[in-house]
Design a protein around this motif. Structure first.
Motif, PDB file in Angstrom:
ATOM      1  N   TYR A 467     -21.230   9.132  33.779  1.00 21.92           N
ATOM      2  CA  TYR A 467     -19.859   9.634  33.632  1.00 21.92           C
ATOM      3  C   TYR A 467     -19.113   9.670  34.970  1.00 21.92           C
ATOM      4  O   TYR A 467     -18.248  10.535  35.176  1.00 21.92           O
ATOM      5  N   HIS A 468     -19.431   8.763  35.871  1.00 22.52           N
ATOM      6  CA  HIS A 468     -18.718   8.741  37.145  1.00 22.52           C
ATOM      7  C   HIS A 468     -17.304   8.226  36.950  1.00 22.52           C
ATOM      8  O   HIS A 468     -16.984   7.529  35.975  1.00 22.52           O
ATOM      9  N   GLN A 469     -16.433   8.549  37.901  1.00 24.34           N
ATOM     10  CA  GLN A 469     -15.103   7.966  37.904  1.00 24.34           C
ATOM     11  C   GLN A 469     -15.207   6.453  38.079  1.00 24.34           C
ATOM     12  O   GLN A 469     -16.236   5.926  38.509  1.00 24.34           O
ATOM     13  N   GLU A 470     -14.119   5.757  37.783  1.00 23.65           N
ATOM     14  CA  GLU A 470     -14.122   4.311  37.959  1.00 23.65           C
ATOM     15  C   GLU A 470     -14.563   3.965  39.378  1.00 23.65           C
ATOM     16  O   GLU A 470     -14.141   4.600  40.342  1.00 23.65           O
ATOM     17  N   ALA A 471     -15.432   2.970  39.488  1.00 26.61           N
ATOM     18  CA  ALA A 471     -16.012   2.651  40.796  1.00 26.61           C
ATOM     19  C   ALA A 471     -16.338   1.168  40.875  1.00 26.61           C
ATOM     20  O   ALA A 471     -16.533   0.495  39.852  1.00 26.61           O
ATOM     21  N   VAL A 528     -19.782  -0.968  49.568  1.00 23.08           N
ATOM     22  CA  VAL A 528     -19.067  -1.052  48.305  1.00 23.08           C
ATOM     23  C   VAL A 528     -18.406  -2.422  48.251  1.00 23.08           C
ATOM     24  O   VAL A 528     -17.779  -2.859  49.230  1.00 23.08           O
ATOM     25  N   LEU A 529     -18.565  -3.126  47.138  1.00 23.24           N
ATOM     26  CA  LEU A 529     -17.960  -4.436  46.959  1.00 23.24           C
ATOM     27  C   LEU A 529     -16.575  -4.237  46.356  1.00 23.24           C
ATOM     28  O   LEU A 529     -16.444  -3.862  45.189  1.00 23.24           O
ATOM     29  N   ILE A 530     -15.553  -4.491  47.144  1.00 25.82           N
ATOM     30  CA  ILE A 530     -14.194  -4.280  46.672  1.00 25.82           C
ATOM     31  C   ILE A 530     -13.485  -5.618  46.501  1.00 25.82           C
ATOM     32  O   ILE A 530     -13.861  -6.603  47.154  1.00 25.82           O
ATOM     33  N   ILE A 536      -6.200  -0.644  50.734  1.00 24.75           N
ATOM     34  CA  ILE A 536      -6.976   0.562  51.028  1.00 24.75           C
ATOM     35  C   ILE A 536      -6.025   1.670  51.447  1.00 24.75           C
ATOM     36  O   ILE A 536      -5.214   1.500  52.364  1.00 24.75           O
ATOM     37  N   THR A 537      -6.126   2.804  50.762  1.00 28.93           N
ATOM     38  CA  THR A 537      -5.290   3.961  51.051  1.00 28.93           C
ATOM     39  C   THR A 537      -6.168   5.167  51.308  1.00 28.93           C
ATOM     40  O   THR A 537      -7.368   5.167  51.009  1.00 28.93           O
ATOM     41  N   GLN A 538      -5.558   6.202  51.859  1.00 21.27           N
ATOM     42  CA  GLN A 538      -6.278   7.412  52.226  1.00 21.27           C
ATOM     43  C   GLN A 538      -5.693   8.595  51.477  1.00 21.27           C
ATOM     44  O   GLN A 538      -4.486   8.758  51.393  1.00 21.27           O
ATOM     45  N   ASP A 539      -6.559   9.415  50.911  1.00 28.02           N
ATOM     46  CA  ASP A 539      -6.150  10.660  50.261  1.00 28.02           C
ATOM     47  C   ASP A 539      -7.031  11.759  50.827  1.00 28.02           C
ATOM     48  O   ASP A 539      -8.136  11.988  50.355  1.00 28.02           O
ATOM     49  N   GLY A 540      -6.543  12.421  51.876  1.00 27.91           N
ATOM     50  CA  GLY A 540      -7.376  13.412  52.538  1.00 27.91           C
ATOM     51  C   GLY A 540      -8.573  12.747  53.171  1.00 27.91           C
ATOM     52  O   GLY A 540      -8.437  11.824  53.974  1.00 27.91           O
ATOM     53  N   ILE A 541      -9.767  13.183  52.806  1.00 30.85           N
ATOM     54  CA  ILE A 541     -10.968  12.568  53.370  1.00 30.85           C
ATOM     55  C   ILE A 541     -11.543  11.486  52.464  1.00 30.85           C
ATOM     56  O   ILE A 541     -12.659  11.008  52.696  1.00 30.85           O
ATOM     57  N   LYS A 542     -10.803  11.088  51.453  1.00 26.88           N
ATOM     58  CA  LYS A 542     -11.239  10.006  50.575  1.00 26.88           C
ATOM     59  C   LYS A 542     -10.488   8.723  50.937  1.00 26.88           C
ATOM     60  O   LYS A 542      -9.303   8.740  51.220  1.00 26.88           O
ATOM     61  N   ASN A 543     -11.208   7.606  50.873  1.00 25.66           N
ATOM     62  CA  ASN A 543     -10.589   6.288  50.951  1.00 25.66           C
ATOM     63  C   ASN A 543     -10.628   5.648  49.574  1.00 25.66           C
ATOM     64  O   ASN A 543     -11.630   5.778  48.845  1.00 25.66           O
ATOM     65  N   LEU A 544      -9.546   4.939  49.231  1.00 24.65           N
ATOM     66  CA  LEU A 544      -9.442   4.294  47.938  1.00 24.65           C
ATOM     67  C   LEU A 544      -9.075   2.824  48.126  1.00 24.65           C
ATOM     68  O   LEU A 544      -8.383   2.470  49.085  1.00 24.65           O
ATOM     69  N   ALA A 545      -9.553   1.989  47.228  1.00 18.96           N
ATOM     70  CA  ALA A 545      -9.181   0.571  47.205  1.00 18.96           C
ATOM     71  C   ALA A 545      -8.525   0.288  45.868  1.00 18.96           C
ATOM     72  O   ALA A 545      -9.144   0.478  44.812  1.00 18.96           O
ATOM     73  N   ASN A 546      -7.260  -0.108  45.927  1.00 16.93           N
ATOM     74  CA  ASN A 546      -6.474  -0.291  44.696  1.00 16.93           C
ATOM     75  C   ASN A 546      -6.536   0.946  43.799  1.00 16.93           C
ATOM     76  O   ASN A 546      -6.634   0.846  42.568  1.00 16.93           O
ATOM     77  N   PHE A 552     -16.018   8.929  49.748  1.00 17.81           N
ATOM     78  CA  PHE A 552     -15.672  10.343  49.576  1.00 17.81           C
ATOM     79  C   PHE A 552     -15.576  11.087  50.903  1.00 17.81           C
ATOM     80  O   PHE A 552     -15.276  12.278  50.927  1.00 17.81           O
ATOM     81  N   ASN A 553     -15.838  10.393  52.015  1.00 16.15           N
ATOM     82  CA  ASN A 553     -15.860  11.075  53.308  1.00 16.15           C
ATOM     83  C   ASN A 553     -15.525  10.060  54.392  1.00 16.15           C
ATOM     84  O   ASN A 553     -16.396   9.415  54.957  1.00 16.15           O
TER      85      ASN A 553
END
Length: 622
Positions: A467-471, A528-530, A536-546, A552-553
Motif C-alpha cells: 500500500y505504498h504511495q505511487e513510486a 531510484v529509476l526515474i 525534480i521538485t522539492q517539498d520540504g525534505i522530500k524530493n519528487l520526480a514528476n 524522503f530525506n
C-alpha cells in the motif's frame, strides 16, 4: 453528526521532526556490526526458484508418498457457507491433518504471488479467495484468526499476524471484493481494542498494551504468561494501513496511540515477529505524517537479545558456517536457536523500511546478505545427513530441498549446526520439516536478485512495501568487499535517469537496458529509476520526480513546525447550537494559525492558538 467529519487545516507544511545533524548519514546497528561483511562459506540459493518450486510442491493435490499430499480442502465452510476452502498441513507428518493454520496458508499465497504466481487461477482453483475462510465472520470476533473457527485472547502474535497477512493478500488481489468487505469490519475491532486499552483522542491518551493477548469478544486482556507488548507494532501496522486505504483519521489516531505506547517502552519488547512491523510503521509514519518515533531504539531492540524470550539476531559461526543474521533465541551462550519464519518476516518488514529512513540502508543491506546466505542451512540439502533430523524423507520426497526445518540449533547431538524443530519432541509431528515456516520463503525471494558480482545482491525496496504511495523502481546494493565493485543494474523497458538517494542527485542520464553502478568498498548504492528528463521538485525534505516522491530525506534543513495529531469532538454526536468540547492534540510548540470545518462548512477560520500544550476548546456550532 459523527466527530469523524471534523477537519482541520493549518497554514503550514508538515515536516519530519528529525535531528537535522543526522540527515543523510548512515547509522550503525551494533549487533549488525558484529556480523561478517561477507559471510563464509558463501552459498546464495536461487531463492526465487525455491519459492516457486515450494509452491508447486505444497499445492499439488496429486502428490503421493508418505505424509502427502500437503494441501487439503474444507468442503464445509464455517464463515462462507457453500464455498470451498483449503488448508496446508502445519508440518510434514502432522498429527492434526485437518488443522491448517492461517499463519501458514496465507503467507504461502502472498509469497507465491510476490514471485509471479497467480494464486487466483492455479490448478483450477482461486486459492486467494479461499483464504476468506480465515475471517471469523461473527460479531464476537470479526477478524482474521489462525483457524476458521477460533477465538482471540490466547496469544497475540497468532491473532494479529493473520490480519497483516490478509491485508498483504488483499493488496495483491484488489479484484477480490470480499477482501474489501472485510477490511473495516476487521480494523474496527482493533480500533475498539485500542480504545478499550485506554487509547483516546478526546483527550489524547496512550493505551496500555503489556499483555499476553486481547480478547476481542470481551475486550479484556490476558495477563498471564509471557507478555507480548510488541503487538502494539502489529496493531499499528494494521490500523495505519487501513488509514492509508480509507483516509479515515481515527485509524491513524489509533495507530499513533499504539506506536506511542511502543515508543515509550524502556525495555526491549521483542518476542516473535510483530516488532519488525512496528518498526516499519514507525519509519513510514515518521516520513509520511511527521511523527518522531525513536526508530534507532526499535531497530536495536529487534537485533539485540531481548529479556522476554532471549529473542534477537544470531551472531557467530557455528561449526564452520556463518549463521549471523538469523532470528530466534539469541542466547549467546552456545545454545542459540534460530527460526526460519522469523528471518523471512523480518526481511519483509525491514527492507522497505529503508525507503522511509535511508540512514539504515547500509546496516539493513548487510544484515540481509547474512540472513539470505545463512537461511539455506534450514534446508536438508545444505547440511550433512547427520546434522539434521529427517534427511531420508527429504531425499525421497523433496529432492529439490524446498521444504525446510522449523529451526537451526547451534548444537544438538554433538553436531553444530543442527537442523531440527520442536514438532517431534512436542508430539505434534512425525518430522521437524515445517510448512508453517517454509511458507514464508516467498517474501525473502521477492526482495532479492543476484547481480553480476557474486556477493552483491539487488534488494527491491518496493516488493513488500504494501500500500505504498505511487513510486518508481527502487533498489539497494551493498558491497561487502574491500575494493570498489562495478555492478550491472538491469533496467526495465524504457529510458531512465538514475537518482542516487544518498547523494540526492541524478548520477546517470538516459540509461537504456542496463547501467553500471560503481559501489565503493563496504558501502551501499541506493537508487531510484526515474523517467528520463523528469522534473525534480522539492517539498520540504522530500524530493519528487514528476510529482512522485523519490527521496524522503533530501538533506535540507527545515523548520520544526508543530504537527496536528488529532482534532476530535468529545462526543460522538455533535449538534447545532449546543456547546461542544473539541480536543486538538499537537506535537511541538509555538503559535499556530488554523481553520476547521464540519462537513465543509467553516466553524472557525484563521484562529490562532498557542500549542505549548494540548489544546481543549469549547465551541457552540451555530
Amino acid at each position: 453528526m459523527s466527530h469523524r467529519n471534523l477537519s482541520l487545516q493549518g497554514i503550514f507544511t508538515l515536516f519530519i521532526l528529525m535531528p537535522l545533524c543526522l540527515l543523510g548519514q548512515q547509522i550503525n546497528i551494533p549487533r549488525i556490526d558484529q556480523m561478517p561483511d561477507f559471510p563464509q562459506p558463501y552459498e546464495m540459493r536461487d531463492w526465487k526458484s525455491v519459492a516457486r518450486q515450494y509452491d508447486s510442491t505444497v499445492f499439488d493435490v496429486n502428490l503421493q508418498g508418505q505424509y502427502l499430499p500437503l494441501v487439503f480442502f474444507r468442503e464445509t465452510s464455517v464463515n462462507y457457507p457453500g464455498q470451498l476452502s483449503f488448508g496446508l498441513h502445519t508440518t510434514v507428518g502432522t498429527t492434526s491433518p485437518a488443522s491448517g493454520e492461517a499463519i501458514n496458508a496465507i503467507p504461502a499465497l502472498v509469497g507465491a504471488t510476490l514471485n509471479g504466481i497467480d494464486k487466483s487461477d492455479q490448478f483450477g482453483h482461486n486459492w486467494a479467495q479461499m483464504a476468506q475462510e480465515f475471517f471469523n465472520k461473527r460479531p464476537s470476533e470479526n477478524v482474521y484468526l489462525n483457524h476458521p473457527a477460533a477465538s482471540s485472547g490466547h496469544d497475540w502474535w497468532y491473532e494479529t499476524m493473520p490480519n497483516i497477512f490478509y491485508m498483504q493478500l488483499r493488496a495483491l488481489y484488489p479484484e477480490i471484493a470480499v477482501f474489501d468487505d472485510q477490511l473495516e469490519t476487521m480494523a474496527m475491532q482493533w480500533y475498539r481494542a485500542v480504545e478499550a486499552m485506554g487509547g483516546s483522542a478526546a483527550p489524547w491518551s496512550t493505551p496500555y498494551m503489556n499483555y499476553r493477548a486481547w480478547n476481542l469478544s470481551t475486550m479484556q486482556p490476558l495477563e498471564t504468561g509471557v507478555p507480548e507488548p510488541e503487538a502494539a507494532g502489529a496493531i499499528a501496522w494494521i490500523l495505519y494501513q487501513t488509514y492509508v486505504n480509507t483516509g479515515k483519521e481515527h485509524y491513524r489516531h489509533a495507530a499513533e496511540m499504539a506506536l506511542e505506547y511502543l515508543d515509550g517502552l524502556q525495555s526491549n519488547p521483542s518476542y516473535e515477529l510483530q516488532l519488525a512491523y512496528g518498526a516499519y510503521t514507525a519509519a513510514r509514519m515518521n516520513a509520511e505524517t511527521g511523527t518522531s518515533y525513536d526508530l534507532d531504539k526499535m531497530l536495536n531492540w529487534l537485533f539485540n537479545r531481548g529479556p522476554l524470550r532471549g529473542w534477537g539476531s544470531i551472531t557467530g559461526n557455528w561449526g564452520g558456517y556463518d549463521c549471523s543474521g538469523l532470528i530466534g533465541e539469541a542466547n549467546d551462550q552456545g545454545n542459540d536457536y534460530a527460526f526460519m519464519m522469523n528471518g523471512y518476516q523480518h526481511a519483509a518488514a525491514l527492507v522497505p523500511l529503508v525507503r522511509y529512513d535511508e540512514r539504515y540502508a547500509t546496516a539493513i543491506a548487510k544484515w540481509v546478505l547474512n540472513l539470505a546466505n545463512a537461511s539455506r542451512l534450514f534446508y536438508p540439502a545444505s547440511l550433512p545427513a547427520d546434522q539434521q533430523d529427517n534427511y531420508a524423507w527429504s531425499q525421497l520426497h523433496d529432492p529439490l530441498s524446498v521444504i525446510g526445518y522449523e529451526a537451526l540449533k547451534e548444537t544438538k547431538n554433538n553436531k553444530s549446526p543442527y537442523a531440527t524443530g520442536d514438532g517431534v519432541d512436542g508430539g505434534w509431528s512425525a518430522t521437524n520439516l515445517m510448512l508453517y515456516n517454509s511458507s514464508h520463503v516467498g517474501y525473502l525471494a521477492a526482495l532479492i536478485e543476484k547481480t553480476n558480482v557474486e556477493g552483491i545482491l539487488q534488494l527491491d525496496l518496493l516488493k513488500t512495501d504494501f500500500y505504498h504511495q505511487e513510486a518508481y523502481p527502487t533498489y539497494l546494493y551493498y558491497n561487502p568487499f574491500d575494493e570498489e565493485q562495478a555492478v550491472v543494474c538491469q533496467l526495465p523497458a524504457g529510458t531512465y535517469d538514475i537518482y542516487n538517494v544518498l547523494t540526492n542527485t541524478v548520477e546517470t542520464f538516459a540509461a537504456i537496458d542496463q547501467t553500471v553502478l560503481q559501489i565503493p568498498a563496504k558501502t551501499v548504492k541506493y537508487i531510484v529509476l526515474i523517467p528520463t528528463g523528469a522534473t525534480i521538485t522539492q517539498d520540504g525534505i522530500k524530493n519528487l520526480a514528476n510529482g512522485i516522491i523519490i527521496d524522503f530525506n533530501n538533506g535540507q534543513t527545515v523548520p520544526n513546525y508543530p504537527r496536528i495529531k488529532a482534532l476530535v469532538a468529545g462526543d460522538s454526536i455533535v449538534e447545532w447550537n449546543v456547546l461542544t468540547q473539541v480536543f486538538c492534540t499537537v506535537d511541538g510548540e509555538g503559535p499556530l494559525t488554523y481553520s476547521w470545518w464540519i462537513d465543509d462548512e467553516a466553524v472557525e477560520a484563521n484562529a490562532i492558538l498557542d500549542f505549548s500544550s494540548n489544546e481543549t476548546g469549547e465551541y457552540t456550532i451555530a
